[in-house]
Design a protein around this motif. Sequence first.
Motif, mmCIF file in Angstrom:
data_model
loop_
_atom_site.group_PDB
_atom_site.id
_atom_site.type_symbol
_atom_site.label_atom_id
_atom_site.label_comp_id
_atom_site.label_asym_id
_atom_site.label_seq_id
_atom_site.Cartn_x
_atom_site.Cartn_y
_atom_site.Cartn_z
ATOM 1 N N ARG A 163 48.846 43.816 49.919
ATOM 2 C CA ARG A 163 47.585 44.338 49.398
ATOM 3 C C ARG A 163 47.539 45.870 49.523
ATOM 4 O O ARG A 163 47.119 46.569 48.591
ATOM 5 C CB ARG A 163 46.417 43.699 50.160
ATOM 6 C CG ARG A 163 45.053 44.215 49.727
ATOM 7 C CD ARG A 163 43.928 43.499 50.462
ATOM 8 N NE ARG A 163 43.639 42.198 49.856
ATOM 9 C CZ ARG A 163 43.968 41.028 50.396
ATOM 10 N NH1 ARG A 163 44.605 40.974 51.571
ATOM 11 N NH2 ARG A 163 43.663 39.902 49.788
ATOM 12 N N ALA A 191 40.855 30.021 36.242
ATOM 13 C CA ALA A 191 40.799 31.417 36.680
ATOM 14 C C ALA A 191 40.639 32.353 35.489
ATOM 15 O O ALA A 191 39.866 33.327 35.547
ATOM 16 C CB ALA A 191 42.060 31.756 37.470
ATOM 17 N N PHE A 214 44.988 35.076 42.662
ATOM 18 C CA PHE A 214 43.821 35.367 41.824
ATOM 19 C C PHE A 214 42.924 36.408 42.497
ATOM 20 O O PHE A 214 42.422 37.331 41.846
ATOM 21 C CB PHE A 214 43.013 34.092 41.574
ATOM 22 C CG PHE A 214 43.756 32.988 40.884
ATOM 23 C CD1 PHE A 214 44.854 33.264 40.084
ATOM 24 C CD2 PHE A 214 43.354 31.671 41.035
ATOM 25 C CE1 PHE A 214 45.542 32.235 39.436
ATOM 26 C CE2 PHE A 214 44.026 30.645 40.395
ATOM 27 C CZ PHE A 214 45.125 30.920 39.599
ATOM 28 N N LYS A 215 42.728 36.257 43.809
ATOM 29 C CA LYS A 215 41.872 37.200 44.531
ATOM 30 C C LYS A 215 42.455 38.605 44.496
ATOM 31 O O LYS A 215 41.733 39.590 44.277
ATOM 32 C CB LYS A 215 41.702 36.736 45.979
ATOM 33 C CG LYS A 215 40.767 37.614 46.803
ATOM 34 C CD LYS A 215 40.616 37.096 48.224
ATOM 35 C CE LYS A 215 39.697 37.998 49.039
ATOM 36 N NZ LYS A 215 39.565 37.515 50.442
ATOM 37 N N LEU A 216 43.777 38.709 44.683
ATOM 38 C CA LEU A 216 44.431 40.017 44.612
ATOM 39 C C LEU A 216 44.241 40.655 43.240
ATOM 40 O O LEU A 216 43.980 41.850 43.124
ATOM 41 C CB LEU A 216 45.926 39.881 44.913
ATOM 42 C CG LEU A 216 46.398 39.999 46.355
ATOM 43 C CD1 LEU A 216 47.897 39.793 46.420
ATOM 44 C CD2 LEU A 216 46.020 41.365 46.945
ATOM 45 N N GLN A 217 44.384 39.843 42.197
ATOM 46 C CA GLN A 217 44.236 40.401 40.845
ATOM 47 C C GLN A 217 42.827 40.912 40.617
ATOM 48 O O GLN A 217 42.635 41.981 40.021
ATOM 49 C CB GLN A 217 44.597 39.334 39.802
ATOM 50 C CG GLN A 217 44.862 39.905 38.404
ATOM 51 C CD GLN A 217 43.591 40.237 37.643
ATOM 52 O OE1 GLN A 217 42.599 39.519 37.740
ATOM 53 N NE2 GLN A 217 43.615 41.334 36.871
ATOM 54 N N ARG A 218 41.840 40.174 41.115
ATOM 55 C CA ARG A 218 40.450 40.644 40.984
ATOM 56 C C ARG A 218 40.283 41.994 41.680
ATOM 57 O O ARG A 218 39.594 42.890 41.174
ATOM 58 C CB ARG A 218 39.493 39.625 41.593
ATOM 59 C CG ARG A 218 39.343 38.328 40.816
ATOM 60 C CD ARG A 218 38.249 37.462 41.442
ATOM 61 N NE ARG A 218 38.124 36.173 40.783
ATOM 62 C CZ ARG A 218 38.659 35.036 41.234
ATOM 63 N NH1 ARG A 218 39.379 35.055 42.354
ATOM 64 N NH2 ARG A 218 38.491 33.911 40.572
ATOM 65 N N GLU A 219 40.913 42.145 42.846
ATOM 66 C CA GLU A 219 40.761 43.377 43.610
ATOM 67 C C GLU A 219 41.455 44.556 42.933
ATOM 68 O O GLU A 219 40.909 45.672 42.881
ATOM 69 C CB GLU A 219 41.352 43.190 45.014
ATOM 70 C CG GLU A 219 40.612 42.208 45.895
ATOM 71 C CD GLU A 219 41.333 41.979 47.209
ATOM 72 O OE1 GLU A 219 42.301 42.729 47.495
ATOM 73 O OE2 GLU A 219 40.946 41.062 47.956
ATOM 74 N N GLU A 238 45.158 30.796 44.583
ATOM 75 C CA GLU A 238 43.853 31.426 44.759
ATOM 76 C C GLU A 238 43.979 32.804 45.418
ATOM 77 O O GLU A 238 43.213 33.724 45.116
ATOM 78 C CB GLU A 238 42.936 30.532 45.584
ATOM 79 C CG GLU A 238 41.500 31.031 45.670
ATOM 80 C CD GLU A 238 40.885 31.352 44.308
ATOM 81 O OE1 GLU A 238 40.362 32.477 44.154
ATOM 82 O OE2 GLU A 238 40.935 30.491 43.407
ATOM 83 N N GLU A 239 44.971 32.958 46.305
ATOM 84 C CA GLU A 239 45.189 34.275 46.916
ATOM 85 C C GLU A 239 45.678 35.280 45.876
ATOM 86 O O GLU A 239 45.303 36.456 45.903
ATOM 87 C CB GLU A 239 46.181 34.156 48.070
ATOM 88 C CG GLU A 239 45.616 33.414 49.276
ATOM 89 C CD GLU A 239 46.644 33.223 50.374
ATOM 90 O OE1 GLU A 239 47.794 32.846 50.037
ATOM 91 O OE2 GLU A 239 46.304 33.434 51.543
ATOM 92 N N VAL A 292 40.062 36.257 35.416
ATOM 93 C CA VAL A 292 41.283 36.615 36.136
ATOM 94 C C VAL A 292 42.442 36.689 35.148
ATOM 95 O O VAL A 292 42.614 35.786 34.323
ATOM 96 C CB VAL A 292 41.588 35.578 37.243
ATOM 97 C CG1 VAL A 292 42.973 35.802 37.827
ATOM 98 C CG2 VAL A 292 40.532 35.659 38.342
#
Length: 555
Positions: A220, A282, A248-253, A245-246, A287
């Motif tokens: 990250r 997603a 996906f979360k990184l891409q959002r960030e 899901e991790e 996403v």
Amino acid sequence: MGADIVIRGGTVVDGTGSPGQVADVAIRGGRITEIGPGLAGDRVLEADGHVVSPGFIDIHTHYDAQVFWDPSLTPSSFHGVTTVVAGNCGFSIAPIQPDGVALLARTLQHVEDMSFDTLSVGVPWDEFETFPQYLDAVERRGAALNFSCYVGHTAVRLFVMGEAAYERAATADEISRMQTVVAEAMAGGAAGFASSASPTHNGDSGRPVPSRVADLAELRALLEPLRGGSRGVVALLPGGVFANEEVFKLQREIGRPFTWTALLTVKDYPYHVGVMAEHDAAWADGVEVWPQVSCRPLVFQMNLSEPFTLNMRPSFAALMGVSKEDRLAAYRDPAWRASAWEDVSGQRGGFPLNWAAISVAESPSHPDLAERPVAVLAEERGCTPLDVMLDISLDDDLAARFWSVLANNDPEAIAWLLPRDNVLLGLADSGAHVSQLCDACFSTDLLGNWVRERQVMPLERAIHKLTGEPAGVYGLDDRGTLAVGKAADICVFDPDTVAPGPLRRIRDFPADGERLTADAPVGMRHTLVNGVPIRVDGESDADGLTARPGAVLRG
């Protein structure tokens, strides 16, 4: 002013997915100047009965080193590819400290089947240290194809941490220095950032490659230089370590497109359906994560000198980096064989090898065994399939090779995945595992086998997935579609005959390095890069290749 070149009489399929139209294409100064009927130019390339399309884009290559001794980037250039993205899996060859060359070369030797000797003499290591300097070196020497490259996590870790990159977590200061290196690489034109957490990626002495030593927090942090920017793609191999899901979360960030390698099929195990369901949901939530899919079965022609497909097993991992004499001694040792059999048969956990998918490919001392399954030979000989592989290999001084079908062996599932909106065609691995596989011919395989023969999607859709779609993801605004004013990256092929052709083994790399290649495609007529023909009427154009018309694409 007249055109330098006119491609005359073909059906123009422009890469947008739109229906084709019969038209000429005029080129001047490396750019498309007109598309329409009855055009004239100084040089005419006939395309009657052929498709005229944008040049294909190979987003998953390892041409980082090969570009220096093979600027034509063969065999990709034989198959209509005009743009490549290197540095995948985190294995760029820059940045690099002068005293880290040997360690990086050993890493690539084990994880990507690149010859240590070839790397040692084929790369001008004294011409670069930083990533921008590396791109400068490629640009000075030139390439026939357009060249783009990620900055790689493993390379960055080795550059900052040296040998310790293989051994421990990074300190806060080291992470800060790595962030600076990534930022400098992005400013200097990197295509993005690539990393791998895949359990298959073991490097020097069988150890997990440096990117696997890092945790999610380090990943990250190293993506921070891309956060909210206007360019850059993040390429990952989660390897089951990071949940979808991790990712996906990184891409959002981070806010940049993500892609990961690879969504492959496994016969009678439809996990890909669940993976796509997660990604569809997603995407509906905003996403942008693109799984890479492949039209090629993942088939390795491995030998037991560098058995990439077995190196995840402890017995084989322990031999990575040892001398050939020590490896031969282990293969002869009954105790080692017994232990290795427990590893590969699943007695110590994990999946047993699929012996039904392994057969003899080449054996100098036993040519009569070619194409025979090792399981059948084991039954005939009253031993294990592993004993068969070891015995044949010992007879051949480890030169014997074995076909091993690892994955992507479900044609119906492949046909379901290929046309989908939110997947990218990838995992050609062009430039890597060169003695064991050659999937650089993926484009002609897609057009011949999957489009013409299996009809999994319309031709226009397939060309879009080879051209306009990856160009859009990677921000290659000047490429990927045929339109007036755009760079003239073009290929011309016969849709009725196009096919990848056969594989053959040759020795044409520095230090007598060998490789498999696909240098005789069918139906590929012309290829132009930035308006310069590099292939004409199915043959290499010497003047075009000498000109090395490819551009280093710096975002």
